[in-house]
Scaffold this motif. Structure first.
Motif, PDB file in Angstrom:
ATOM      1  N   ALA A   1      -1.967 -10.735  22.676  1.00  0.00           N
ATOM      2  CA  ALA A   1      -1.037 -11.440  23.557  1.00  0.00           C
ATOM      3  C   ALA A   1       0.106 -12.094  22.800  1.00  0.00           C
ATOM      4  O   ALA A   1       0.920 -12.795  23.402  1.00  0.00           O
ATOM      5  CB  ALA A   1      -1.790 -12.503  24.362  1.00  0.00           C
ATOM      6  N   GLY A   2       0.211 -11.868  21.498  1.00  0.00           N
ATOM      7  CA  GLY A   2       1.203 -12.572  20.692  1.00  0.00           C
ATOM      8  C   GLY A   2       2.633 -12.143  20.930  1.00  0.00           C
ATOM      9  O   GLY A   2       3.551 -12.966  20.939  1.00  0.00           O
TER      10      GLY A   2
ATOM     11  N   LEU B   1      -3.092 -14.947  27.407  1.00  0.00           N
ATOM     12  CA  LEU B   1      -2.912 -13.598  27.950  1.00  0.00           C
ATOM     13  C   LEU B   1      -2.019 -13.628  29.178  1.00  0.00           C
ATOM     14  O   LEU B   1      -1.098 -12.803  29.314  1.00  0.00           O
ATOM     15  CB  LEU B   1      -4.282 -13.011  28.285  1.00  0.00           C
ATOM     16  CG  LEU B   1      -4.394 -11.496  28.452  1.00  0.00           C
ATOM     17  CD1 LEU B   1      -4.025 -10.777  27.169  1.00  0.00           C
ATOM     18  CD2 LEU B   1      -5.818 -11.124  28.858  1.00  0.00           C
ATOM     19  N   ILE B   2      -2.258 -14.570  30.074  1.00  0.00           N
ATOM     20  CA  ILE B   2      -1.450 -14.670  31.296  1.00  0.00           C
ATOM     21  C   ILE B   2      -0.024 -15.089  30.973  1.00  0.00           C
ATOM     22  O   ILE B   2       0.947 -14.653  31.619  1.00  0.00           O
ATOM     23  CB  ILE B   2      -2.107 -15.648  32.287  1.00  0.00           C
ATOM     24  CG1 ILE B   2      -3.439 -15.059  32.775  1.00  0.00           C
ATOM     25  CG2 ILE B   2      -1.189 -15.942  33.464  1.00  0.00           C
ATOM     26  CD1 ILE B   2      -4.264 -16.006  33.611  1.00  0.00           C
TER      27      ILE B   2
ATOM     28  N   LEU C   1       0.125  -6.019  33.440  1.00  0.00           N
ATOM     29  CA  LEU C   1      -1.007  -5.461  32.705  1.00  0.00           C
ATOM     30  C   LEU C   1      -1.830  -6.571  32.063  1.00  0.00           C
ATOM     31  O   LEU C   1      -3.074  -6.545  32.121  1.00  0.00           O
ATOM     32  CB  LEU C   1      -0.494  -4.493  31.632  1.00  0.00           C
ATOM     33  CG  LEU C   1      -1.565  -3.860  30.734  1.00  0.00           C
ATOM     34  CD1 LEU C   1      -2.543  -3.038  31.564  1.00  0.00           C
ATOM     35  CD2 LEU C   1      -0.920  -2.996  29.655  1.00  0.00           C
ATOM     36  N   HIS C   2      -1.159  -7.541  31.462  1.00  0.00           N
ATOM     37  CA  HIS C   2      -1.884  -8.649  30.830  1.00  0.00           C
ATOM     38  C   HIS C   2      -2.684  -9.435  31.866  1.00  0.00           C
ATOM     39  O   HIS C   2      -3.836  -9.832  31.613  1.00  0.00           O
ATOM     40  CB  HIS C   2      -0.915  -9.584  30.110  1.00  0.00           C
ATOM     41  CG  HIS C   2      -0.367  -9.019  28.834  1.00  0.00           C
ATOM     42  ND1 HIS C   2       0.807  -8.315  28.772  1.00  0.00           N
ATOM     43  CD2 HIS C   2      -0.833  -9.064  27.556  1.00  0.00           C
ATOM     44  CE1 HIS C   2       1.045  -7.942  27.526  1.00  0.00           C
ATOM     45  NE2 HIS C   2       0.071  -8.392  26.770  1.00  0.00           N
ATOM     46  N   ILE C   3      -2.108  -9.656  33.010  1.00  0.00           N
ATOM     47  CA  ILE C   3      -2.817 -10.398  34.056  1.00  0.00           C
ATOM     48  C   ILE C   3      -4.021  -9.598  34.552  1.00  0.00           C
ATOM     49  O   ILE C   3      -5.105 -10.152  34.783  1.00  0.00           O
ATOM     50  CB  ILE C   3      -1.858 -10.724  35.212  1.00  0.00           C
ATOM     51  CG1 ILE C   3      -0.765 -11.686  34.721  1.00  0.00           C
ATOM     52  CG2 ILE C   3      -2.600 -11.329  36.398  1.00  0.00           C
ATOM     53  CD1 ILE C   3       0.334 -11.939  35.730  1.00  0.00           C
ATOM     54  N   ALA C   4      -3.849  -8.282  34.706  1.00  0.00           N
ATOM     55  CA  ALA C   4      -4.957  -7.434  35.151  1.00  0.00           C
ATOM     56  C   ALA C   4      -6.097  -7.447  34.134  1.00  0.00           C
ATOM     57  O   ALA C   4      -7.280  -7.504  34.507  1.00  0.00           O
ATOM     58  CB  ALA C   4      -4.458  -6.011  35.373  1.00  0.00           C
ATOM     59  N   ILE C   5      -5.755  -7.416  32.854  1.00  0.00           N
ATOM     60  CA  ILE C   5      -6.788  -7.462  31.816  1.00  0.00           C
ATOM     61  C   ILE C   5      -7.510  -8.808  31.842  1.00  0.00           C
ATOM     62  O   ILE C   5      -8.732  -8.882  31.648  1.00  0.00           O
ATOM     63  CB  ILE C   5      -6.166  -7.199  30.429  1.00  0.00           C
ATOM     64  CG1 ILE C   5      -5.666  -5.752  30.353  1.00  0.00           C
ATOM     65  CG2 ILE C   5      -7.174  -7.450  29.317  1.00  0.00           C
ATOM     66  CD1 ILE C   5      -4.933  -5.420  29.065  1.00  0.00           C
ATOM     67  N   ALA C   6      -6.771  -9.896  32.104  1.00  0.00           N
ATOM     68  CA  ALA C   6      -7.390 -11.219  32.191  1.00  0.00           C
ATOM     69  C   ALA C   6      -8.399 -11.268  33.342  1.00  0.00           C
ATOM     70  O   ALA C   6      -9.506 -11.811  33.193  1.00  0.00           O
ATOM     71  CB  ALA C   6      -6.318 -12.285  32.376  1.00  0.00           C
TER      72      ALA C   6
END
Length: 495
Positions: A319-320, A410-411, A417-422
């Motif tokens: 997430a960086g 992550l959010i 995509l990041h939100i879905a992975i979270a």
């Protein structure tokens, strides 16, 4: 930044090496059954190292040595401090266990453990490809010997063989990837690699090819899917004291190695390696949580739990960089560091309880062995319950804070995509929580097979109580540790 005092940058490693050699020599004259001299000297060495590295970290200086191949910064010193404390706690927890099983006949338990810590220290401070590999081999070679320390125990020898074969293959992956990077950039120094990659003049395909092998090597050392094959077998087959050694402090070294290679060296390729870490994280969360639910062996269940927890660490690392900017890098990497540190702390508690319940001729490895633990000792049942709830991510324990910090990072990356992975990570954590709650149910609602009281040495009882209390205290008041991690990562990114 200081680049003149080379010996200052490595004096913790010098102290550790000298004391490991001294303990090995002094042990020749110690005829006591429990190797008290080696035990006391090892503990004193680790406590001194923890104090020294903690003071160095608090000073806030970044010291480079030997032409820049060694770096001593806040992140390195705090990780060294936590690693030394982790091994010290392991020695306290394991003293009775290894004595009952004849694992201290020559004191090699303490010497090999200190040498594995030396490898961890070298990896944490390495600023050069060769030095990273040197530290890695020091750590893993000592680890192979530790797993096989019970030479008359078939499962330990089998686990050591599996660990050796798969570890050699993973080291080959990492070394091949590093050699590809050296061929492409013409330097072994991590800052030099960063500058060479940042020019954009090197073929992207060549860099990505080497990057794949580096990420594969890192994934093995972390124990991420699909390079997880050794984790369940080695955790179950190795003596529990050795399982605790290889399942705690080396995770700090693996995190440092990932930061040094991927962030300090290959940040211009973040879009590529973040995608790889994302796939590894999703696979680890899926397999780790689903497999842990069906286990009956406690050590094997904790092994699959480790795989799932590593998935969260990778989520923090991926997430960086978002949208072509690294504005959230400090938050993301500090959340990953916080997660690793608190996970090691929790691992110490879980395997400490297993070591406590084990006795001569009996290994407390099955979940059923914890039946009725609350009837025999409400204190130890409570400590284990706190540990399991923390692993499940239940508030207000530190495991919840660790998961929350990673998910927030992550959010904050902002993409769908990041939100879905979270969301996926939360769902997998809910599934994995069943495995931990099942153990709590066994401890509190099943009948005990034995009414024998649980006895522990005073030092083990005290350290285990403090260790368990920290899981609650740091969950309620996480600010100090979070700030420490954030400052360490910010200094690392700015140096």
């Amino acid at each position: 930044m200081i680049d003149r005092f080379s010996w200052v940058a490595i004096y913790p490693e010098i102290v550790l090496l000298v004391m490991a050699c001294a303990i090995a020599l002094l042990d020749l004259f110690d005829r006591s059954r429990g190797r008290k001299v080696a035990y006391v000297l090892s503990l004193l060495t680790l406590l001194v190292l923890a104090v020294l590295t903690g003071m160095n970290a608090s000073a806030g200086q970044t010291v480079y040595g030997f032409g820049g191949i060694v770096v001593s910064d806040q992140m390195a010193n705090w990780l060294k401090c936590f690693a030394a404390l982790s091994v010290a706690v392991t020695f306290v927890y394991s003293r009775t266990y290894i004595g009952d099983r004849g694992m201290v006949r020559g004191g090699e338990w303490y010497v090999l453990s200190l040498l594995s810590l030396l490898g961890i220290y070298v990896m944490i401070s390495a600023n050069n490809f060769l030095l990273i590999y040197l530290g890695l081999e020091c750590l893993t070679l000592a680890g192979y010997a530790l797993v096989a320390l019970r030479r008359d125990h078939v499962s330990s020898v089998e686990a050591a063989m599996k660990y050796f074969v798969l570890g050699a293959m993973a080291s080959g992956f990492l070394l091949y990837g590093l050699s590809m990077m050296y061929g492409a950039t013409g330097t072994l120094d991590i800052p030099g690699v960063f500058r060479a990659v940042a020019t954009g003049q090197i073929k992207h395909q060549v860099l990505v090819f080497g990057l794949v092998f580096i990420v594969a090597g890192l994934a093995f050392k972390f124990g991420a899917v699909p390079f997880h094959m050794w984790i369940p077998d080695v955790y179950q087959g190795a003596p529990t004291s050795v399982t605790l050694i290889i399942g705690s402090a080396p995770k700090l070294a693996a995190f440092a190695m990932a930061i040094r290679l991927l962030v300090e060296g290959l940040l211009p390729l973040a879009i590529d390696w973040q995608q790889m870490l994302g796939v590894l994280a999703i696979a680890s969360l899926l397999l780790g949580n689903l497999a842990s639910v069906v286990q009956t062996n406690l050590k094997r269940m904790l092994a699959y739990s480790t795989i799932a927890q590593i998935g969260f660490v990778f989520l923090g690392l991926m997430a960086g960089v978002a949208g072509g900017t690294a504005l959230g890098a400090a938050n993301a990497y500090s959340s990953a560091m916080f997660y690793v540190v608190t996970y090691v702390m929790t691992t110490l508690v879980s395997f400490g309880i297993i070591l406590l319940l084990s006795r001569e001729g009996f290994e407390s490895e099955e979940i059923a062995d914890l039946a009725g633990l609350n009837q025999r000792s409400p204190l130890y049942a409570g400590i284990m319950a706190v540990c399991l709830f923390s692993l499940a991510g239940i508030p207000p324990l530190v495991g919840f804070q660790a998961k929350l910090s990673v998910l927030q990072a992550l959010i904050s990356a902002g993409s769908g995509l990041h939100i879905a992975i979270a969301v996926f990570a939360v769902l997998m954590s809910l599934i994995g929580a069943f495995a931990y709650l099942r153990v709590v149910k066994v401890m509190y609602f099943d009948d005990a097979a034995s009414d024998a009281p649980i006895r522990a040495p005073w030092d083990m009882r005290a350290v285990l109580s403090v260790n368990g209390a920290l899981l609650l205290v740091l969950g309620v008041l996480p600010g100090t540790l979070m700030t420490l991690c954030a400052r360490a990562v910010v200094q690392m990114l700015s140096s």
